[in-house]
Structure formats: C-alpha cells, structure tokens
Design an enzyme around this catalytic site. Structure first.
Site, mmCIF file in Angstrom:
data_model
loop_
_atom_site.group_PDB
_atom_site.id
_atom_site.type_symbol
_atom_site.label_atom_id
_atom_site.label_comp_id
_atom_site.label_asym_id
_atom_site.label_seq_id
_atom_site.Cartn_x
_atom_site.Cartn_y
_atom_site.Cartn_z
ATOM 1 N N LYS A 13 6.164 5.015 -39.739
ATOM 2 C CA LYS A 13 5.211 3.933 -39.468
ATOM 3 C C LYS A 13 4.015 4.454 -38.658
ATOM 4 C CE LYS A 13 8.297 1.428 -37.277
ATOM 5 N NZ LYS A 13 9.476 2.343 -37.321
ATOM 6 N N ARG A 88 10.338 -7.199 -34.731
ATOM 7 C CA ARG A 88 11.538 -6.388 -34.905
ATOM 8 C C ARG A 88 12.792 -7.241 -34.912
ATOM 9 N NH1 ARG A 88 9.810 -1.227 -32.847
ATOM 10 N NH2 ARG A 88 11.476 0.285 -32.947
ATOM 11 N N ARG A 123 10.506 15.694 -34.329
ATOM 12 C CA ARG A 123 9.252 15.004 -33.984
ATOM 13 C C ARG A 123 8.704 15.481 -32.638
ATOM 14 N NH1 ARG A 123 8.673 8.581 -33.930
ATOM 15 N NH2 ARG A 123 10.495 8.682 -32.563
ATOM 16 N N ARG A 156 10.250 12.828 -27.454
ATOM 17 C CA ARG A 156 10.600 11.542 -26.841
ATOM 18 C C ARG A 156 12.050 11.545 -26.377
ATOM 19 N NH1 ARG A 156 8.344 6.818 -30.745
ATOM 20 N NH2 ARG A 156 10.423 6.037 -30.319
ATOM 21 N N ARG A 167 19.793 3.672 -32.376
ATOM 22 C CA ARG A 167 18.583 2.950 -32.805
ATOM 23 C C ARG A 167 18.717 2.494 -34.254
ATOM 24 N NH1 ARG A 167 14.263 7.303 -31.490
ATOM 25 N NH2 ARG A 167 12.785 5.876 -32.451
HETATM 26 P P1 AP5 Z 1 6.918 8.505 -37.196
HETATM 27 O O1 AP5 Z 1 5.668 8.207 -37.941
HETATM 28 O O2 AP5 Z 1 6.797 8.881 -35.753
HETATM 29 O O3 AP5 Z 1 7.982 7.339 -37.404
HETATM 30 P P2 AP5 Z 1 8.010 5.857 -36.858
HETATM 31 O O4 AP5 Z 1 8.456 4.998 -37.981
HETATM 32 O O5 AP5 Z 1 6.716 5.484 -36.181
HETATM 33 O O6 AP5 Z 1 9.195 5.997 -35.813
HETATM 34 P P3 AP5 Z 1 9.386 5.510 -34.321
HETATM 35 O O7 AP5 Z 1 10.592 6.261 -33.798
HETATM 36 O O8 AP5 Z 1 8.142 5.625 -33.499
HETATM 37 O O9 AP5 Z 1 9.727 4.057 -34.537
HETATM 38 P P4 AP5 Z 1 10.565 3.207 -33.687
HETATM 39 O O10 AP5 Z 1 10.327 1.967 -34.427
HETATM 40 O O11 AP5 Z 1 11.964 3.535 -33.428
HETATM 41 O O12 AP5 Z 1 9.928 3.432 -32.224
HETATM 42 P P5 AP5 Z 1 8.898 2.590 -31.375
HETATM 43 O O13 AP5 Z 1 8.037 3.526 -30.675
HETATM 44 O O14 AP5 Z 1 8.307 1.487 -32.175
HETATM 45 O O15 AP5 Z 1 7.679 9.674 -37.992
HETATM 46 C C1 AP5 Z 1 8.869 10.247 -37.492
HETATM 47 C C2 AP5 Z 1 8.859 11.777 -37.698
HETATM 48 O O16 AP5 Z 1 8.913 12.058 -39.102
HETATM 49 C C3 AP5 Z 1 7.575 12.459 -37.185
HETATM 50 O O17 AP5 Z 1 7.911 13.700 -36.651
HETATM 51 C C4 AP5 Z 1 6.711 12.609 -38.440
HETATM 52 O O18 AP5 Z 1 5.821 13.713 -38.352
HETATM 53 C C5 AP5 Z 1 7.763 12.811 -39.530
HETATM 54 N N1 AP5 Z 1 7.365 12.275 -40.819
HETATM 55 C C6 AP5 Z 1 6.643 11.146 -41.067
HETATM 56 N N2 AP5 Z 1 6.495 10.976 -42.405
HETATM 57 C C7 AP5 Z 1 7.172 12.004 -43.005
HETATM 58 C C8 AP5 Z 1 7.403 12.375 -44.374
HETATM 59 N N3 AP5 Z 1 6.921 11.655 -45.390
HETATM 60 N N4 AP5 Z 1 8.147 13.492 -44.619
HETATM 61 C C9 AP5 Z 1 8.649 14.234 -43.573
HETATM 62 N N5 AP5 Z 1 8.448 13.933 -42.260
HETATM 63 C C10 AP5 Z 1 7.724 12.832 -41.986
HETATM 64 O O19 AP5 Z 1 9.904 1.868 -30.337
HETATM 65 C C11 AP5 Z 1 10.555 2.595 -29.310
HETATM 66 C C12 AP5 Z 1 11.414 1.646 -28.478
HETATM 67 O O20 AP5 Z 1 10.574 0.647 -27.857
HETATM 68 C C13 AP5 Z 1 12.457 0.828 -29.267
HETATM 69 O O21 AP5 Z 1 13.648 1.551 -29.465
HETATM 70 C C14 AP5 Z 1 12.630 -0.392 -28.340
HETATM 71 O O22 AP5 Z 1 13.435 -0.086 -27.235
HETATM 72 C C15 AP5 Z 1 11.210 -0.628 -27.834
HETATM 73 N N6 AP5 Z 1 10.457 -1.562 -28.701
HETATM 74 C C16 AP5 Z 1 9.334 -1.282 -29.423
HETATM 75 N N7 AP5 Z 1 8.929 -2.356 -30.113
HETATM 76 C C17 AP5 Z 1 9.800 -3.349 -29.823
HETATM 77 C C18 AP5 Z 1 9.923 -4.692 -30.250
HETATM 78 N N8 AP5 Z 1 9.044 -5.254 -31.129
HETATM 79 N N9 AP5 Z 1 10.957 -5.435 -29.769
HETATM 80 C C19 AP5 Z 1 11.827 -4.905 -28.889
HETATM 81 N N10 AP5 Z 1 11.782 -3.632 -28.453
HETATM 82 C C20 AP5 Z 1 10.771 -2.850 -28.916
#
Ligand code: AP5
Length: 217
Positions: A13, A88, A123, A156, A167
């Site tokens: 994402k 989410r 990552r 991270r 997760r």
């Molecule tokens: P990346 O693009 O970083 O993936 P992502 O989907 O953004 O993953 P996140 O881990 O950031 O999502 P998340 O939803 O768990 O975390 P968030 O920060 O929102 O890609 C991942 C890796 O793969 C990278 O290294 C990239 O280079 C690689 N990659 C990408 N595309 C690729 C491809 N096609 N082929 C190969 N490699 C590829 O949330 C963190 C925490 O915050 C949550 O756990 C929760 O505690 C809290 N939080 C956030 N939002 C909320 C909410 N709305 N409600 C409650 N808690 C929340």
C-alpha cells in the site's frame, strides 16, 4: 479523487501510494505514518500507541477516527485524498459514512500471507518521509540510505517475523471483512457507492502501478 487503499500489512500500500498521490496530486494519509510520528515526538497519543503497534495490534477506533477526521478537514484534502491503512475495521468504515468522509474508489491489493512475511523482513523505511524500500525487490540507490535525502533507513520494530504473523492474524480477523463491506456496497451501487478495484499485488512495481491506474481511470 478520494481513494482507499486496502490490503494486508506488507501488501504494498505504502509503495503504490507514492505513485498514486503524485499522479492525482492528492495527499497520502497514512494512519501508520501519523502514529509513528506521534511515537517519535513522544506525544500522549504516541506513548499510548507504541505498545499496541509494537505488538501488532490495532490502536483504538476512537483515536484513529479522531485523527482522520481532523486530517481530512485540512485544506490540502479539498481535491481528494488517498487513505492508506484506514479504515481497518468495520466501525472505522461506518464512522466514515457517519462523518461524510466520502470515497470514490476502493483499491484492494491482494497478496498471499507467505509472500508478506518474506517482504516485511526485507523492508527498510525512511522515517522522515515514510518512503519504503526492500533490500532485494526495491533497493535504494545507496545501501541503507534514502534516495532523496541520503539519510539512514531503518527497520520497523513491528517487522519481526513473530509480530508480522500477529499483524496478519489481526488483518484477517478485523480488516478483511472490509473487502466484503466495500465490494458488496459497490455492487449494489446507489448514491455515494464507491467503485471497487482488485489488483494482484504480486509482480513488478510497475505492473502493479499500471493495473491500479487502469482501475482508477
Ligand atoms: P509496503 O508498501 O511498505 O507495504 P504496506 O502495505 O504499506 O505495509 P505496512 O506494513 O506499512 O502496512 P500496515 O498496514 O501493516 O502498517 P501501517 O503502517 O499502516 O511494502 C512492504 C515491503 O514489500 C516493502 O519493503 C516494499 O519495498 C516491498 N514491496 C512492495 N511491493 C512489492 C512487490 N510488488 N514485490 C516485491 N516487494 C514489494 O500500520 C502500522 C500499525 O499502526 C498497525 O499495526 C496498527 O497498530 C497501527 N494502525 C495504523 N492504522 C490503523 C488503523 N486505521 N486502526 C488501528 N490501528 C492502526
């Protein structure tokens, strides 16, 4: 353009958000980045959120809904926004409706769990901007350094294999029901119904980007 990016942790994402926000000139609203900034700044919200995030659990709906409501009211959201990591949970999606936070497109990036674990262990992130790299699939130009600023990249704390598994479990239980929520709303149509786009999230970054942009066009 008001877009939701939906997908498991590590589905890509944040990576694809970089392309979409530039293409449509809209701000990326990443609740994860907002929470990490609060943790870094040591605010009361950050202190409260840190333990929850490190454990791979979700921060409470009330806190997150309050954050997003304030953020979308800012002037740079007048032409749209890209929601990355929100909603989410079903209560978060319901709160969007109740607060007239409209959405034109929901883009689901679909990736299997086995691929996710491999991705997240490689990552690396630039904390200042949220720019994301992968040591093998999307490496920075200089190892360990951000392409634009040259600053250090970090891993991270929630990207350890055990926390990623937690997760994913949280995703399947609390976030995946949104797939049905939005796809059936899109199928029913009617006022305010978004269009629903599903993209295979395995493949080259360019192929996935093109599939998303085609779905949005
Ligand atoms: P990346 O693009 O970083 O993936 P992502 O989907 O953004 O993953 P996140 O881990 O950031 O999502 P998340 O939803 O768990 O975390 P968030 O920060 O929102 O890609 C991942 C890796 O793969 C990278 O290294 C990239 O280079 C690689 N990659 C990408 N595309 C690729 C491809 N096609 N082929 C190969 N490699 C590829 O949330 C963190 C925490 O915050 C949550 O756990 C929760 O505690 C809290 N939080 C956030 N939002 C909320 C909410 N709305 N409600 C409650 N808690 C929340």
């Amino acid at each position: 353009m008001r877009i939701i990016l939906l997908g498991a942790p590590g589905a890509g994402k944040g990576t694809q958000a970089q392309f979409i926000k530039d293409k449509y000139n809209i701000p990326q609203i990443s609740t994860g980045d907002m929470l990490r900034a609060a943790v870094k700044a040591g605010t009361p919200l950050g202190l409260q959120a840190k333990a929850v995030m490190d454990a791979g659990k979700l921060v409470s709906d009330d806190i997150i809904i309050g954050l997003v409501k304030e953020r979308v009211a800012e002037s740079d959201c007048a032409n749209g926004y890209l929601l990355d990591g929100f909603p989410r949970t079903i209560p978060q999606a319901d709160a969007m409706k109740e607060n007239n936070i409209d959405v034109d497109f929901v883009v689901e990036i679909d990736v299997a769990d086995s691929e996710i674990i491999q991705r997240l262990s490689g990552r690396r992130v630039h904390p200042g901007s949220g720019r994301t790299y992968h040591i093998k699939y999307n490496p920075p130009k200089v190892e360990g350094k951000d392409d634009e600023t040259g600053e250090d990249l970090v891993q991270r704390p929630d990207d350890s294999e055990a926390t990623v598994k937690d997760r994913l479990a949280v995703y399947h239980e609390q976030t995946q029901p949104l797939v049905e929520y939005y796809s059936s709303w899109a199928n029913q149509g009617g006022e305010g119904a978004p269009k629903y786009v599903t993209v295979d999230g395995v493949g080259s970054l360019d192929d996935i980007k093109n599939a998303i942009l085609e779905g949005l066009s």
